[in-house]
Design a protein around this motif. Structure first.
Motif, PDB file in Angstrom:
ATOM      1  N   THR A   1       0.305  -1.098  -0.488  1.00  0.00           N
ATOM      2  CA  THR A   1      -0.095  -0.212   0.013  1.00  0.00           C
ATOM      3  C   THR A   1       0.893   1.289  -0.303  1.00  0.00           C
ATOM      4  O   THR A   1       0.424   2.247  -0.837  1.00  0.00           O
ATOM      5  N   ILE A   2       1.893   1.236   1.303  1.00  0.00           N
ATOM      6  CA  ILE A   2       3.272   2.289   0.955  1.00  0.00           C
ATOM      7  C   ILE A   2       3.448   2.658  -0.009  1.00  0.00           C
ATOM      8  O   ILE A   2       3.408   3.502  -0.590  1.00  0.00           O
ATOM      9  N   SER A   3       4.552   1.779  -1.128  1.00  0.00           N
ATOM     10  CA  SER A   3       4.835   1.618  -2.371  1.00  0.00           C
ATOM     11  C   SER A   3       3.326   2.022  -3.704  1.00  0.00           C
ATOM     12  O   SER A   3       4.165   2.450  -4.696  1.00  0.00           O
ATOM     13  N   ASN A   4       2.848   1.773  -3.366  1.00  0.00           N
ATOM     14  CA  ASN A   4       1.424   2.594  -4.261  1.00  0.00           C
ATOM     15  C   ASN A   4       1.507   1.639  -5.243  1.00  0.00           C
ATOM     16  O   ASN A   4       0.796   1.764  -6.360  1.00  0.00           O
ATOM     17  N   HIS A   5       1.082  -0.045  -5.156  1.00  0.00           N
ATOM     18  CA  HIS A   5       1.535  -1.030  -5.599  1.00  0.00           C
ATOM     19  C   HIS A   5      -0.582  -1.651  -6.092  1.00  0.00           C
ATOM     20  O   HIS A   5      -0.839  -2.373  -7.170  1.00  0.00           O
ATOM     21  N   ILE A   6      -0.316  -1.400  -4.269  1.00  0.00           N
ATOM     22  CA  ILE A   6      -2.038  -2.039  -4.321  1.00  0.00           C
ATOM     23  C   ILE A   6      -3.692  -0.921  -3.193  1.00  0.00           C
ATOM     24  O   ILE A   6      -2.465  -0.105  -2.282  1.00  0.00           O
ATOM     25  N   VAL A   7      -3.966  -1.266  -3.385  1.00  0.00           N
ATOM     26  CA  VAL A   7      -5.085  -0.267  -2.958  1.00  0.00           C
ATOM     27  C   VAL A   7      -6.386  -0.985  -1.913  1.00  0.00           C
ATOM     28  O   VAL A   7      -7.031  -1.997  -2.543  1.00  0.00           O
ATOM     29  N   PRO A   8      -5.883  -1.531  -0.364  1.00  0.00           N
ATOM     30  CA  PRO A   8      -6.735  -2.200   0.062  1.00  0.00           C
ATOM     31  C   PRO A   8      -8.534  -1.329   0.195  1.00  0.00           C
ATOM     32  O   PRO A   8      -8.200  -0.193  -0.279  1.00  0.00           O
ATOM     33  N   VAL A   9      -8.958  -2.452  -0.132  1.00  0.00           N
ATOM     34  CA  VAL A   9     -10.927  -1.558  -0.296  1.00  0.00           C
ATOM     35  C   VAL A   9     -11.495  -2.630   0.910  1.00  0.00           C
ATOM     36  O   VAL A   9     -11.639  -3.941   1.290  1.00  0.00           O
ATOM     37  N   LEU A  10     -12.452  -1.366   1.757  1.00  0.00           N
ATOM     38  CA  LEU A  10     -12.840  -1.772   2.629  1.00  0.00           C
ATOM     39  C   LEU A  10     -14.355  -1.332   2.367  1.00  0.00           C
ATOM     40  O   LEU A  10     -14.822  -0.638   1.751  1.00  0.00           O
ATOM     41  N   CYS A  11     -15.458  -2.010   3.728  1.00  0.00           N
ATOM     42  CA  CYS A  11     -17.013  -1.195   2.336  1.00  0.00           C
ATOM     43  C   CYS A  11     -18.088  -1.428   4.502  1.00  0.00           C
ATOM     44  O   CYS A  11     -17.378  -1.570   5.645  1.00  0.00           O
ATOM     45  N   GLY A  12     -18.412  -0.586   3.814  1.00  0.00           N
ATOM     46  CA  GLY A  12     -19.295   0.184   5.300  1.00  0.00           C
ATOM     47  C   GLY A  12     -20.289   1.382   4.769  1.00  0.00           C
ATOM     48  O   GLY A  12     -20.892   1.830   3.507  1.00  0.00           O
ATOM     49  N   SER A  13     -21.384   1.615   6.061  1.00  0.00           N
ATOM     50  CA  SER A  13     -22.025   2.394   6.061  1.00  0.00           C
ATOM     51  C   SER A  13     -22.078   3.507   7.120  1.00  0.00           C
ATOM     52  O   SER A  13     -22.630   3.411   8.026  1.00  0.00           O
ATOM     53  N   SER A  14     -21.329   4.239   6.572  1.00  0.00           N
ATOM     54  CA  SER A  14     -21.224   6.273   8.164  1.00  0.00           C
ATOM     55  C   SER A  14     -22.442   5.953   8.401  1.00  0.00           C
ATOM     56  O   SER A  14     -22.541   6.032   9.888  1.00  0.00           O
TER      57      SER A  14
END
Length: 695
Positions: free
Chosen positions: A245-258
């Motif tokens: 993530t820090i290397s900008n290779h991957i974007v972790p995706v989460l979900c929810g309803s704020s």
């Protein structure tokens, strides 16, 4: 804070109405920063503190705050989502280490989502994506993930899956621990962690393997264990995911309803787990006092290096200068050196901000984002350092305004007040410009859109107590040239004493759209001595502020000084400046000048039955349809339209779609104005009758 590894400087960015401020409110509540959740719709959100924000239910200015989670200090900047205030996103991202990109589960990637994502790309900001509004009708987590991959070109990898959808959304599946988090109350404070059932486990295994496969492409240890079928610990996966993530290779995706208080605690956990601390970021680069490149790494005991990224006016303490400290420390009462202005500044107070609330501190160190009181000359983009260890960081570039409004004070007292008020507003906002119209004597204010200027005028009337008459918004055109041209001008005035003599030959050349203005000295010192060259450049640039067609700024051209002459006694800088201005005006007349108008990218979301009428209306506005996208029961029309044709478009679109269509716009480029329209603009500019085509 001495433990730099425990600091997270993050921004929250998204399209308007994706849920940035609502998410921030939940983060503050669950972290214990506030004891009651504010609501955007009710005007009670902590971060939307301006009265203009509370009345409109939108974020206008970026607001900073600090909270604590899992022994980490999380400094948050909540940024606006409206395109008119994109400067707030730009300058915030310039100083942040990481960001949360929030996407609506129904709409997915929207136009301003794309704009802020590209801004983050430019600064190489590591991000996590949060698919919000999973409780809404039409929510589709997997479609939103696909849009992030396809539209934004990012390697979006889910680390969570939703449990249920729309009104059945009850929680999330964590793909790393393979556990379900199910919410059991309305406040979201209580949730149960349970094992996955068979159906959930089957789906989770599929997406967990996708995550591990992607990690194994960048991590040899993960690859080795994955290929040999060995189990991976949660710590190994989290560590690898953090690195990628820090290397900008991957974007972790989460979900929810704020809004429904689901998924925010896990989002906070992801911020701490995956986004970088100040020491995870590469050193900042700048230029030292000798003109050589120099880097400054994050070090509390190192030489001071900070960047001023925002100016604000506080009714209680006056001018606030927000700055990010990259290395060293600053104490209250100390002096710092502004390397861009080459001036010393004294800091009388250092404040940690919580929206519009202030907490005074004695010292700030590397990794901190704080506000200072006492700065007189510092503006957005200036570097703060010490005089004996100077460094100049790269400043920020802001877009040019595209829309004007004329404003006139009602009384003599207002006349005196308006100049200072406009100066303070322009100091706060680099995309807000003011100028005097020499033809009418009016003050012209320029901004990024109708809403931008509406807010500026509202603040003038309400906050600065200026009574003024405000005209209707009008397009801020530009002028340019289409062919090369040369001109010669001689300024020769002989009076009783010393005379004035300046003589120049200038050549103008058109440049590509977006190139700006350039000046080149192509003459020899025996023609025009070096000490007069800056005066020639100043004269040409001042003359370019008002073109010959309709008095608009001239852009996208190169001015070359090709020759001239001087007098050993009578030549002065002022004479060369006047001669340059005269030659420039003459050359512009020969260079086939044309007017340029702002062209907007437009995206319209509408039920399919209204699309035909919408396209017909767009064509009538000189618009072009570039393509279509499907979105559940709706269609997305993508195209371009001149800004001049969009005034009142919101009302026309509501009428054409029975109030069911919405649209977003952003500046695309400047295009040549058709000749018939150009004649009308010039006629209006000089109060001439406008010809109406009756054919």
């Amino acid at each position: 804070m001495s433990d730099l590894a425990a600091i997270r400087n993050i921004g929250i960015m998204a399209h308007i109405d994706a849920g940035k401020t609502t998410t921030t409110e939940r983060i503050l509540f669950y972290s214990g920063k506030v004891h009651k959740m504010g609501e955007v719709d009710r005007g009670t959100a902590t971060m939307d503190w301006m009265s203009q924000e509370q009345e409109r239910g939108i974020t206008i200015t970026s607001a900073a705050t600090t909270c604590y989670w899992e022994n980490c200090v999380v400094n948050i900047i909540d940024t606006p989502g409206h395109v008119d205030f994109t400067v707030e996103v730009e300058r915030s991202l310039r100083v942040l280490d990481g960001a949360i990109g929030i996407f609506c589960a129904v709409a997915g990637v929207q136009p301003q989502s794309e704009t802020v994502w590209r801004q983050a790309d430019r600064y190489r900001i590591p991000r996590i994506a949060y698919i919000n509004k999973m409780d809404r009708v039409g929510a589709d987590f997997f479609r939103a993930v696909k849009m992030i991959k396809d539209n934004l070109g990012s390697e979006a990898i889910p680390v969570q899956l939703p449990i249920g959808n729309e009104d059945t959304f009850t929680g999330v599946i964590d793909l790393i621990s393979l556990k379900a988090y199910v919410y059991s109350d309305d406040t979201g404070e209580k949730y149960q962690i349970r094992e996955l059932n068979d159906a959930e486990m089957e789906e989770a295994d599929t997406y967990r393997n996708m995550l591990l496969e992607r990690l194994s492409e960048y991590d040899d240890q993960i690859l080795e264990k994955y290929l040999e079928g060995e189990s991976l610990s949660e710590e190994e996966i989290i560590s690898s995911l953090r690195n990628q993530t820090i290397s900008n290779h991957i974007v972790p995706v989460l979900c929810g309803s704020s809004f429904k208080n689901k998924g925010v605690q896990m989002l906070l956990e992801a911020v701490v787990r995956y986004l970088p601390s100040p020491i995870d970021k590469p050193p900042v680069q700048g230029v030292n006092s000798t003109g050589e490149e120099e880097t400054r790494s994050t070090n509390i005991d190192g030489p001071l290096c900070a960047l001023a990224f925002k100016i604000a006016v506080d009714p209680y303490v006056g001018k606030l200068t927000y700055f990010r400290i990259y290395s060293g420390r600053i104490k209250t009462g100390s002096y710092v050196y502004n390397s861009r202005r080459e001036k010393k500044e004294r800091i009388t107070k250092i404040l940690k901000m919580h929206a519009n609330h202030r907490e005074e501190v004695d010292e700030a160190t590397a990794g901190d984002i704080v506000a200072g009181v006492g700065f007189k000359d510092t503006v957005t983009g200036d570097t703060l350092c010490t005089e004996d260890n100077r460094i100049l960081l790269e400043s920020m570039i802001f877009p040019e305004p595209v829309i004007d409004v004329a404003i006139e004070p009602k009384t003599k007292a207002d006349q005196d007040k308006i100049g200072e008020s406009l100066r303070r507003l322009a100091e706060e906002d680099p995309t807000f410009k003011t100028r005097a119209d020499e033809e009418t004597g009016q003050t012209i204010i320029s901004g990024m859109g109708e809403l931008h200027l509406e807010i500026i005028v509202d603040r003038l009337l309400r906050e600065f107590k200026v009574n003024a008459n405000v005209g209707k918004p009008r397009v801020s055109y530009k002028e340019t040239i289409k062919q090369k041209a040369s001109a010669e001008a001689k300024f020769d005035r002989q009076t009783g004493g010393r005379g004035q003599y300046g003589h120049v030959i200038l050549e103008l050349s058109p440049l590509e759209e977006g190139s700006g203005k350039r000046f080149q000295n192509r003459t020899r010192p025996e023609m025009v001595p070096a000490e007069f060259i800056p005066a020639v450049q100043t004269g040409t640039y001042e003359a370019l502020q008002a073109g010959i067609l309709a008095g608009y700024p001239v852009d996208d051209l190169e001015v070359s000084l090709k020759g001239g002459s001087f007098h050993e006694i009578d030549s002065t800088e002022q004479a060369f400046k006047i001669a340059a201005s005269m030659a420039l005006k003459e050359a512009l007349e020969k260079a086939q000048p044309v007017l340029l108008e702002p062209i907007m990218d437009i995206e319209i979301l509408s039920p399919e039955e209204y699309v035909g009428d919408i396209i017909s209306d767009l064509n009538a506005r000189r618009g072009r349809v570039l393509g279509f996208d499907e979105n559940k029961e709706s269609k997305i029309v993508k195209g371009t339209v001149p800004l001049a044709e969009t005034f009142g478009y919101a009302t026309a679109l509501r009428s054409a779609s029975q109030g069911r269509a919405t649209f977003t716009m952003k500046i695309k480029n400047f295009g040549e104005l058709p000749e018939s329209k150009s004649r009308d603009v010039i006629a209006r500019r000089y109060g001439l009758p406008i010809c109406v085509n009756k054919s």
